[in-house]
Write a protein that holds these residues in place. Structure first.
Motif, PDB file in Angstrom:
ATOM      1  N   GLY A  15      32.780   3.648 -25.765  1.00 27.18           N
ATOM      2  CA  GLY A  15      32.263   3.279 -24.453  1.00 27.18           C
ATOM      3  C   GLY A  15      32.217   1.771 -24.259  1.00 27.18           C
ATOM      4  O   GLY A  15      32.568   1.268 -23.195  1.00 27.18           O
ATOM      5  N   GLY A  18      35.728   0.572 -23.672  1.00 26.58           N
ATOM      6  CA  GLY A  18      36.421   1.110 -22.506  1.00 26.58           C
ATOM      7  C   GLY A  18      37.504   2.112 -22.846  1.00 26.58           C
ATOM      8  O   GLY A  18      38.460   2.269 -22.092  1.00 26.58           O
ATOM      9  N   ARG A  20      38.402   6.203 -24.627  1.00 29.87           N
ATOM     10  CA  ARG A  20      37.839   7.550 -24.745  1.00 29.87           C
ATOM     11  C   ARG A  20      38.762   8.382 -25.611  1.00 29.87           C
ATOM     12  O   ARG A  20      39.977   8.398 -25.409  1.00 29.87           O
ATOM     13  N   HIS A  35      28.706   7.544 -22.960  1.00 27.07           N
ATOM     14  CA  HIS A  35      28.031   7.129 -21.732  1.00 27.07           C
ATOM     15  C   HIS A  35      27.069   5.974 -22.007  1.00 27.07           C
ATOM     16  O   HIS A  35      27.001   5.025 -21.213  1.00 27.07           O
ATOM     17  N   GLN A  38      29.124   2.906 -22.308  1.00 27.71           N
ATOM     18  CA  GLN A  38      29.604   2.441 -21.011  1.00 27.71           C
ATOM     19  C   GLN A  38      28.505   1.707 -20.246  1.00 27.71           C
ATOM     20  O   GLN A  38      28.757   0.683 -19.611  1.00 27.71           O
TER      21      GLN A  38
END
Length: 57
Positions: A15, A18, A20, A35, A38
């Motif tokens: 996260g 950037g 996944r 999450h 992020q």
């Protein structure tokens, strides 16, 4: 428990960067870490922008 913490930490790192890992996206511990990472990246970037605007790079 170790697997859950590892999945969370990996998600948090992804996260922040950037990225996944689609193969792990179904793991709820990974998603939670993702999450949180992020949100941490957003806060980091927002703070940097505010400092730039205020001239405190």
């Amino acid at each position: 428990m170790d697997k859950a913490l590892t999945a969370y930490a990996d998600g948090h790192t992804d996260g922040l960067n950037g990225t996944r890992d689609e193969t792990r996206a179904g793991d709820p511990d990974y998603r939670t870490g993702l999450h949180d990472g992020q949100v941490a990246a957003f806060e980091r970037d927002l703070l940097a922008a505010v400092r730039r605007v205020l001239g405190k790079s």
